[in-house]
Design a protein around this motif. Structure first.
Motif, PDB file in Angstrom:
ATOM      1  N   ARG A 145       0.708  -1.198  -0.020  1.00 21.89           N
ATOM      2  CA  ARG A 145      -0.096  -0.055  -0.131  1.00 21.89           C
ATOM      3  C   ARG A 145       0.904   1.045   0.172  1.00 21.89           C
ATOM      4  O   ARG A 145       0.680   2.349  -0.890  1.00 21.89           O
ATOM      5  N   HIS A 146       1.921   1.220   0.969  1.00 21.68           N
ATOM      6  CA  HIS A 146       2.895   2.333   0.844  1.00 21.68           C
ATOM      7  C   HIS A 146       3.510   2.656  -0.698  1.00 21.68           C
ATOM      8  O   HIS A 146       3.743   3.792  -1.053  1.00 21.68           O
ATOM      9  N   ALA A 147       3.988   1.533  -1.222  1.00 22.87           N
ATOM     10  CA  ALA A 147       4.600   1.692  -2.682  1.00 22.87           C
ATOM     11  C   ALA A 147       3.455   2.138  -3.528  1.00 22.87           C
ATOM     12  O   ALA A 147       3.833   3.069  -4.515  1.00 22.87           O
ATOM     13  N   ALA A 148       2.288   1.667  -3.596  1.00 27.65           N
ATOM     14  CA  ALA A 148       1.408   2.349  -4.348  1.00 27.65           C
ATOM     15  C   ALA A 148       0.868   3.673  -4.156  1.00 27.65           C
ATOM     16  O   ALA A 148       1.024   4.405  -5.297  1.00 27.65           O
ATOM     17  N   GLU A 149       0.973   4.253  -2.880  1.00 29.92           N
ATOM     18  CA  GLU A 149       0.828   5.601  -2.642  1.00 29.92           C
ATOM     19  C   GLU A 149       2.033   6.392  -3.010  1.00 29.92           C
ATOM     20  O   GLU A 149       1.715   7.401  -3.407  1.00 29.92           O
ATOM     21  N   ALA A 150       3.007   5.895  -2.958  1.00 29.55           N
ATOM     22  CA  ALA A 150       4.297   6.563  -3.245  1.00 29.55           C
ATOM     23  C   ALA A 150       4.251   6.874  -4.862  1.00 29.55           C
ATOM     24  O   ALA A 150       5.007   7.819  -4.866  1.00 29.55           O
ATOM     25  N   ALA A 151       3.382   6.259  -5.445  1.00 29.50           N
ATOM     26  CA  ALA A 151       3.619   6.450  -7.022  1.00 29.50           C
ATOM     27  C   ALA A 151       2.727   7.860  -6.977  1.00 29.50           C
ATOM     28  O   ALA A 151       2.621   8.391  -8.456  1.00 29.50           O
ATOM     29  N   GLU A 152       1.913   8.385  -6.198  1.00 26.94           N
ATOM     30  CA  GLU A 152       1.071   9.463  -6.410  1.00 26.94           C
ATOM     31  C   GLU A 152       1.728  10.623  -6.346  1.00 26.94           C
ATOM     32  O   GLU A 152       2.610  10.761  -5.703  1.00 26.94           O
ATOM     33  N   PRO A 153       1.455  11.482  -7.245  1.00 24.30           N
ATOM     34  CA  PRO A 153       2.297  12.759  -7.176  1.00 24.30           C
ATOM     35  C   PRO A 153       1.791  13.772  -6.215  1.00 24.30           C
ATOM     36  O   PRO A 153       0.987  13.543  -5.402  1.00 24.30           O
ATOM     37  N   GLY A 154       2.971  14.603  -5.729  1.00 25.51           N
ATOM     38  CA  GLY A 154       2.724  15.655  -4.530  1.00 25.51           C
ATOM     39  C   GLY A 154       3.378  15.081  -3.322  1.00 25.51           C
ATOM     40  O   GLY A 154       4.087  13.969  -3.165  1.00 25.51           O
ATOM     41  N   PRO A 155       3.258  15.841  -2.181  1.00 25.66           N
ATOM     42  CA  PRO A 155       3.827  15.476  -1.042  1.00 25.66           C
ATOM     43  C   PRO A 155       3.339  14.104  -0.245  1.00 25.66           C
ATOM     44  O   PRO A 155       4.423  13.548   0.293  1.00 25.66           O
ATOM     45  N   ASP A 156       2.221  13.774  -0.634  1.00 22.68           N
ATOM     46  CA  ASP A 156       1.657  12.586   0.031  1.00 22.68           C
ATOM     47  C   ASP A 156       2.374  11.469  -0.732  1.00 22.68           C
ATOM     48  O   ASP A 156       2.875  10.417   0.022  1.00 22.68           O
ATOM     49  N   GLY A 157       2.643  11.280  -1.967  1.00 22.56           N
ATOM     50  CA  GLY A 157       3.241  10.248  -2.272  1.00 22.56           C
ATOM     51  C   GLY A 157       4.829  10.200  -1.901  1.00 22.56           C
ATOM     52  O   GLY A 157       5.504   9.186  -1.626  1.00 22.56           O
ATOM     53  N   ALA A 183       5.928  11.261   1.061  1.00 17.87           N
ATOM     54  CA  ALA A 183       5.848  10.948   2.343  1.00 17.87           C
ATOM     55  C   ALA A 183       5.670   9.426   2.445  1.00 17.87           C
ATOM     56  O   ALA A 183       6.080   8.688   3.345  1.00 17.87           O
ATOM     57  N   ALA A 184       4.638   8.819   1.594  1.00 19.57           N
ATOM     58  CA  ALA A 184       4.598   7.487   1.510  1.00 19.57           C
ATOM     59  C   ALA A 184       6.012   6.681   1.312  1.00 19.57           C
ATOM     60  O   ALA A 184       6.378   5.605   2.055  1.00 19.57           O
ATOM     61  N   ALA A 185       6.807   7.325   0.267  1.00 18.34           N
ATOM     62  CA  ALA A 185       8.021   6.511   0.054  1.00 18.34           C
ATOM     63  C   ALA A 185       8.833   6.692   1.174  1.00 18.34           C
ATOM     64  O   ALA A 185       9.576   5.517   1.692  1.00 18.34           O
ATOM     65  N   ALA A 186       8.923   7.902   2.053  1.00 21.25           N
ATOM     66  CA  ALA A 186       9.692   7.921   3.061  1.00 21.25           C
ATOM     67  C   ALA A 186       9.383   7.205   4.053  1.00 21.25           C
ATOM     68  O   ALA A 186      10.269   6.464   4.943  1.00 21.25           O
ATOM     69  N   THR A 187       8.014   6.791   4.241  1.00 20.27           N
ATOM     70  CA  THR A 187       7.462   6.004   5.135  1.00 20.27           C
ATOM     71  C   THR A 187       7.909   4.476   5.021  1.00 20.27           C
ATOM     72  O   THR A 187       8.472   3.706   5.957  1.00 20.27           O
ATOM     73  N   LEU A 188       8.123   3.987   3.868  1.00 18.90           N
ATOM     74  CA  LEU A 188       8.366   2.635   3.293  1.00 18.90           C
ATOM     75  C   LEU A 188       9.945   2.524   3.618  1.00 18.90           C
ATOM     76  O   LEU A 188      10.300   1.516   4.441  1.00 18.90           O
ATOM     77  N   ARG A 189      10.674   3.738   3.270  1.00 18.70           N
ATOM     78  CA  ARG A 189      12.159   3.325   3.814  1.00 18.70           C
ATOM     79  C   ARG A 189      12.321   3.222   5.035  1.00 18.70           C
ATOM     80  O   ARG A 189      13.095   2.694   5.508  1.00 18.70           O
ATOM     81  N   ARG A 190      11.588   4.171   5.835  1.00 16.28           N
ATOM     82  CA  ARG A 190      11.844   4.062   7.324  1.00 16.28           C
ATOM     83  C   ARG A 190      11.493   2.894   7.880  1.00 16.28           C
ATOM     84  O   ARG A 190      12.143   2.304   8.893  1.00 16.28           O
TER      85      ARG A 190
END
Length: 441
Positions: free
Chosen positions: A279-291, A293-300
């Motif tokens: 789910r985080h990876a799917a959200e990370a593909a969205e444009p903007g800050p939310d995407g 943030a999701a990428a950073a969350t998955l890395r963290r």
């Protein structure tokens, strides 16, 4: 207050997931553990070979269906997810039917040899359909974030299997075939509860539709599983062929006592983390800050889990290794296998550290990278096994396998580092600085 309730809900979710894995692990490991206790070493070696072939088929089906449900169906809700579950069950049904036919042919055509003995395989043949359906059913529940339901059907499996084994022991009729039958009867009971509860029939779905919709994942997951299970089979057949069935029994018994719990924990954590990572990876593909943030969350999440499991792995080696070694030394049957405790403990620690990276890669749908990693692991591992067995017997073989595990971990970490560089929305992927800027916006 909401934060506290969320933490409690997350704790119940993780707790149910871990208990579920304990239950299914008890069902699977009971075959090897009880076989080592109740059977002679020669018959135990035959049981291990039959189980190796059975697990090969079961995990191949999991790659085609179960792993895809965890990585893909977890992104959807409603009818889309329900359709994936129906089609997955139908695919598992076909896999079970084909496997049953193959097992009967193998049993009938395999030449009788002292070391490579597949006569016990016939006991598994009638139960491969319910075993594969049950495995798919629990993955369906986990993908839908209902680990409590998965725990329920797994407890039915374990309870039914325990009753059959108890009857066998009480009547002094212990045998390899009896243990395999108990395993299959338990799976039959568990999947029956699932089908009645969810009001599903396995033939209502479409295997063709499943393969068409999931081929971008199932193809690579299947190839990876083939390599993985050929690797497992090769270990069993190499140890039995180059050394002996008794050596294989010693090796598998120590693995069951020491490594199997670690592998069960790895499977449990992976099953829980992959849907979240997906789910985080799917959200990370969205444009903007939310995407971003999701990428950073998955890395963290990956980084924190890697540190935690590294500490856990070190503690496990320091505590479990001397305990298992001491226990084996003081048994008559497996005292000669005590030196295996150290390399197998180190191998378990490596598997723990690898969990977060594997889960993140599955969540990002990096199936090709996972296949590449497993090829490296399998090649180095089997080479180490062969050379180790030639130079140092069973103990050399164990250290050779450890070399392969270390190579697999290094490869997985490098592939994750490469892949995660491009995680995030298109505008955020070129440099980490842009990701940080978007996150702080």
């Amino acid at each position: 207050m909401r934060r506290l309730q969320g933490l409690r809900g997350a704790s119940r979710f993780v707790g149910a997931g871990l208990l579920d894995q304990v239950a299914i692990a008890a069902a699977n490991s009971a075959n090897t553990l009880l076989g080592g206790i109740l059977l002679s070493k020669a018959r135990f070696g035959a049981l291990v070979l039959a189980l190796a072939v059975g697990y090969f088929a079961m995990y191949l089906n999991r790659a085609i269906v179960g792993d895809v449900l965890l990585a893909l169906a977890s992104r959807y809700d409603g009818e889309h997810r329900a359709r994936l579950a129906r089609n997955g069950l139908a695919t598992a049904l076909c896999s079970g039917v084909v496997t049953t036919a193959v097992f009967v042919v193998l049993w009938a055509a395999w030449p009788s040899r002292d070391e490579i003995d597949l006569r016990e395989l016939i006991w598994l043949a009638p139960f491969m359909v319910p075993i594969m359906l049950h495995d798919t059913a629990r993955c369906d529940y986990l993908a839908d974030r209902r680990p409590g339901k998965a725990l329920g059907i797994d407890l039915v499996w374990v309870g039914t299997q325990a009753v059959v084994v108890a009857v066998m022991v009480a009547t002094h009729s212990s045998s390899a075939g009896g243990l395999l039958t108990a395993w299959g009867v338990g799976a039959t009971a568990g999947v029956t509860v699932y089908l009645l509860r969810e009001r599903r029939l396995p033939w209502q779905g479409s295997p063709r539709a499943w393969l068409a919709e999931t081929r971008h994942l199932s193809g690579w997951f299947t190839i990876t599983a083939v390599v993985a299970q050929v690797h497992v089979l090769a270990i069993s057949f190499t140890v039995a062929g180059r050394l002996s069935k008794i050596d294989l029994g010693n090796f598998r018994f120590v693995q069951t006592v020491q490594l199997q719990p670690v592998q069960n924990l790895v499977t449990a954590i992976t099953s829980l983390v992959v849907p979240r990572a997906s789910r985080h990876a799917a959200e990370a593909a969205e444009p903007g800050p939310d995407g971003a943030a999701a990428a950073a969350t998955l890395r963290r999440q990956t980084r924190q889990l890697a540190i935690a499991f590294a500490v856990l792995g070190a503690l496990m080696v320091l505590i479990v290794w001397p305990v298992v070694s001491y226990a084996l030394v003081h048994t008559r049957k497996f005292a000669e296998a005590a030196p295996l405790a150290l390399p197998i403990a180190l191998q378990g620690a490596i598997y723990l550290v690898q969990v977060p990276f594997t889960a993140a890669m599955r969540g990002m749908h990096q199936a090709r990278m996972l296949f590449l990693q497993y090829v490296v692991f399998a090649v180095v591992s089997l080479s180490g096994l062969t050379l180790g067995a030639t130079w140092g017997g069973l103990y050399g073989a164990a250290w050779g396998l450890l070399t392969g595990s270390a190579a697999g971990l290094i490869c997985m970490m490098l592939l994750y580092a490469h892949t995660s560089r491009w995680l995030g929305p298109p505008a955020a992927t070129p440099t980490p600085a842009r990701v940080d800027a978007a996150q702080n916006a």
